[in-house]
Write a protein that holds these residues in place. Structure first.
Motif, PDB file in Angstrom:
ATOM      1  N   ASP A  24       0.779  -1.012  -0.081  1.00 45.45           N
ATOM      2  CA  ASP A  24       0.077  -0.298   0.654  1.00 45.45           C
ATOM      3  C   ASP A  24       1.248   1.029  -0.099  1.00 45.45           C
ATOM      4  O   ASP A  24       2.032   1.344   1.210  1.00 45.45           O
ATOM      5  CB  ASP A  24      -0.677   0.217   1.646  1.00 45.45           C
ATOM      6  CG  ASP A  24      -2.143  -0.258   0.898  1.00 45.45           C
ATOM      7  OD1 ASP A  24      -2.913  -1.169  -0.026  1.00 45.45           O
ATOM      8  OD2 ASP A  24      -2.927  -0.874   1.738  1.00 45.45           O
ATOM      9  N   ALA A  25       0.500   2.512  -0.848  1.00 47.61           N
ATOM     10  CA  ALA A  25       1.272   3.508  -0.835  1.00 47.61           C
ATOM     11  C   ALA A  25       0.212   4.888  -1.349  1.00 47.61           C
ATOM     12  O   ALA A  25      -0.693   4.691  -1.919  1.00 47.61           O
ATOM     13  CB  ALA A  25       2.460   3.400  -1.781  1.00 47.61           C
ATOM     14  N   TRP A  26       0.827   5.900  -1.117  1.00 50.22           N
ATOM     15  CA  TRP A  26      -0.014   7.255  -1.868  1.00 50.22           C
ATOM     16  C   TRP A  26       1.168   7.640  -2.300  1.00 50.22           C
ATOM     17  O   TRP A  26       2.196   8.100  -2.620  1.00 50.22           O
ATOM     18  CB  TRP A  26       0.577   8.131  -0.324  1.00 50.22           C
ATOM     19  CG  TRP A  26      -0.902   7.957   0.253  1.00 50.22           C
ATOM     20  CD1 TRP A  26      -2.031   7.366   0.447  1.00 50.22           C
ATOM     21  CD2 TRP A  26      -1.126   8.336   1.324  1.00 50.22           C
ATOM     22  NE1 TRP A  26      -3.181   6.940   1.526  1.00 50.22           N
ATOM     23  CE2 TRP A  26      -2.596   8.001   2.122  1.00 50.22           C
ATOM     24  CE3 TRP A  26      -0.835   9.654   2.563  1.00 50.22           C
ATOM     25  CZ2 TRP A  26      -2.225   8.602   3.368  1.00 50.22           C
ATOM     26  CZ3 TRP A  26      -0.711  10.335   3.555  1.00 50.22           C
ATOM     27  CH2 TRP A  26      -1.751   9.495   4.825  1.00 50.22           C
ATOM     28  N   ALA A  27       0.335   8.218  -3.535  1.00 48.40           N
ATOM     29  CA  ALA A  27       1.029   9.193  -4.554  1.00 48.40           C
ATOM     30  C   ALA A  27       0.554  10.247  -4.760  1.00 48.40           C
ATOM     31  O   ALA A  27      -0.827  10.512  -4.888  1.00 48.40           O
ATOM     32  CB  ALA A  27       1.382   8.184  -6.057  1.00 48.40           C
ATOM     33  N   ALA A  28       1.173  11.128  -5.068  1.00 49.14           N
ATOM     34  CA  ALA A  28       0.583  12.787  -5.667  1.00 49.14           C
ATOM     35  C   ALA A  28       1.257  12.866  -6.936  1.00 49.14           C
ATOM     36  O   ALA A  28       1.869  12.202  -7.316  1.00 49.14           O
ATOM     37  CB  ALA A  28       1.669  13.074  -4.478  1.00 49.14           C
ATOM     38  N   TRP A  36       2.824  11.088 -12.089  1.00 47.99           N
ATOM     39  CA  TRP A  36       2.782  10.814 -10.186  1.00 47.99           C
ATOM     40  C   TRP A  36       3.543  10.052  -9.445  1.00 47.99           C
ATOM     41  O   TRP A  36       4.816   9.154 -10.117  1.00 47.99           O
ATOM     42  CB  TRP A  36       1.385   9.401 -10.112  1.00 47.99           C
ATOM     43  CG  TRP A  36      -0.334   9.690 -10.317  1.00 47.99           C
ATOM     44  CD1 TRP A  36      -0.576  10.005 -11.765  1.00 47.99           C
ATOM     45  CD2 TRP A  36      -0.733  10.316  -9.674  1.00 47.99           C
ATOM     46  NE1 TRP A  36      -1.792   9.873 -11.666  1.00 47.99           N
ATOM     47  CE2 TRP A  36      -2.356  10.539 -10.378  1.00 47.99           C
ATOM     48  CE3 TRP A  36      -0.288  10.766  -8.457  1.00 47.99           C
ATOM     49  CZ2 TRP A  36      -3.113  10.968 -10.093  1.00 47.99           C
ATOM     50  CZ3 TRP A  36      -1.654  11.480  -7.998  1.00 47.99           C
ATOM     51  CH2 TRP A  36      -3.297  11.385  -8.189  1.00 47.99           C
ATOM     52  N   LEU A  38       5.497   9.154  -6.033  1.00 53.34           N
ATOM     53  CA  LEU A  38       5.697   7.854  -4.850  1.00 53.34           C
ATOM     54  C   LEU A  38       5.913   8.833  -3.364  1.00 53.34           C
ATOM     55  O   LEU A  38       6.262   9.328  -3.512  1.00 53.34           O
ATOM     56  CB  LEU A  38       6.919   6.652  -4.794  1.00 53.34           C
ATOM     57  CG  LEU A  38       6.055   5.432  -3.458  1.00 53.34           C
ATOM     58  CD1 LEU A  38       5.197   4.973  -3.068  1.00 53.34           C
ATOM     59  CD2 LEU A  38       7.540   4.547  -3.041  1.00 53.34           C
ATOM     60  N   GLU A  39       4.593   9.265  -2.995  1.00 53.97           N
ATOM     61  CA  GLU A  39       4.465  10.039  -1.410  1.00 53.97           C
ATOM     62  C   GLU A  39       5.226   9.537   0.040  1.00 53.97           C
ATOM     63  O   GLU A  39       5.599   9.687   0.963  1.00 53.97           O
ATOM     64  CB  GLU A  39       3.098  11.125  -1.454  1.00 53.97           C
ATOM     65  CG  GLU A  39       3.680  11.706  -0.081  1.00 53.97           C
ATOM     66  CD  GLU A  39       2.566  13.098  -0.724  1.00 53.97           C
ATOM     67  OE1 GLU A  39       1.606  12.793   0.311  1.00 53.97           O
ATOM     68  OE2 GLU A  39       2.855  13.547  -0.821  1.00 53.97           O
ATOM     69  N   ALA A  40       4.146   7.764   0.140  1.00 50.64           N
ATOM     70  CA  ALA A  40       4.221   7.181   1.838  1.00 50.64           C
ATOM     71  C   ALA A  40       4.374   5.840   1.015  1.00 50.64           C
ATOM     72  O   ALA A  40       3.204   5.224   0.305  1.00 50.64           O
ATOM     73  CB  ALA A  40       4.011   7.531   2.312  1.00 50.64           C
ATOM     74  N   PHE A  42       3.716   2.050   2.797  1.00 49.65           N
ATOM     75  CA  PHE A  42       3.346   1.779   4.187  1.00 49.65           C
ATOM     76  C   PHE A  42       3.611   0.331   4.175  1.00 49.65           C
ATOM     77  O   PHE A  42       3.988  -0.159   3.509  1.00 49.65           O
ATOM     78  CB  PHE A  42       1.586   1.871   4.205  1.00 49.65           C
ATOM     79  CG  PHE A  42       1.174   3.061   3.739  1.00 49.65           C
ATOM     80  CD1 PHE A  42       1.583   4.468   4.917  1.00 49.65           C
ATOM     81  CD2 PHE A  42       0.315   3.694   2.519  1.00 49.65           C
ATOM     82  CE1 PHE A  42       1.121   5.368   4.424  1.00 49.65           C
ATOM     83  CE2 PHE A  42       0.079   5.291   2.632  1.00 49.65           C
ATOM     84  CZ  PHE A  42       0.501   5.806   3.500  1.00 49.65           C
TER      85      PHE A  42
END
Length: 98
Positions: A24-28, A36, A38-40, A42
């Motif tokens: 799982d990850a956040w993209a900004a 996009w 990769l921001e974080a 998990f």
């Protein structure tokens, strides 16, 4: 003098050894790059071969297409009987997830 080749790694599922795993990850959205970014990342990992939550192990690639499997004790290859499957929460009323 030539520099040694960099050591490449892969991540594999500790249960089945597959490298078809995700986290799982956040993209900004980066306006300047128009892509996009990769921001974080998990802790939750998913194995697409086992079809469930997974623990990952980083292994050294021994060639472009193979890797050194992690050392797994024979008793560690079976899931414990107390393992409960992970489920996705129900969709909100009136629609699916965005």
């Amino acid at each position: 003098m030539t520099e040694p080749a960099p050591v490449l790694h892969a991540y594999v599922c500790t249960v089945c050894g597959s490298d078809h795993v995700t986290r799982d990850a956040w993209a900004a959205w980066d306006v300047a790059a128009q892509d996009w970014v990769l921001e974080a990342a998990f802790d939750y990992a998913h194995c697409h071969r086992c079809m469930g939550g997974a623990r990952l192990e980083r292994v050294v690639l021994t060639s472009p297409v193979t890797f050194a499997l992690p050392e797994i004790a024979p008793s560690a290859t079976a899931l414990p009987e107390t393992t409960t499957p992970l489920t996705r929460p129900p969709a909100p009323p009136g629609g699916g997830f965005p």
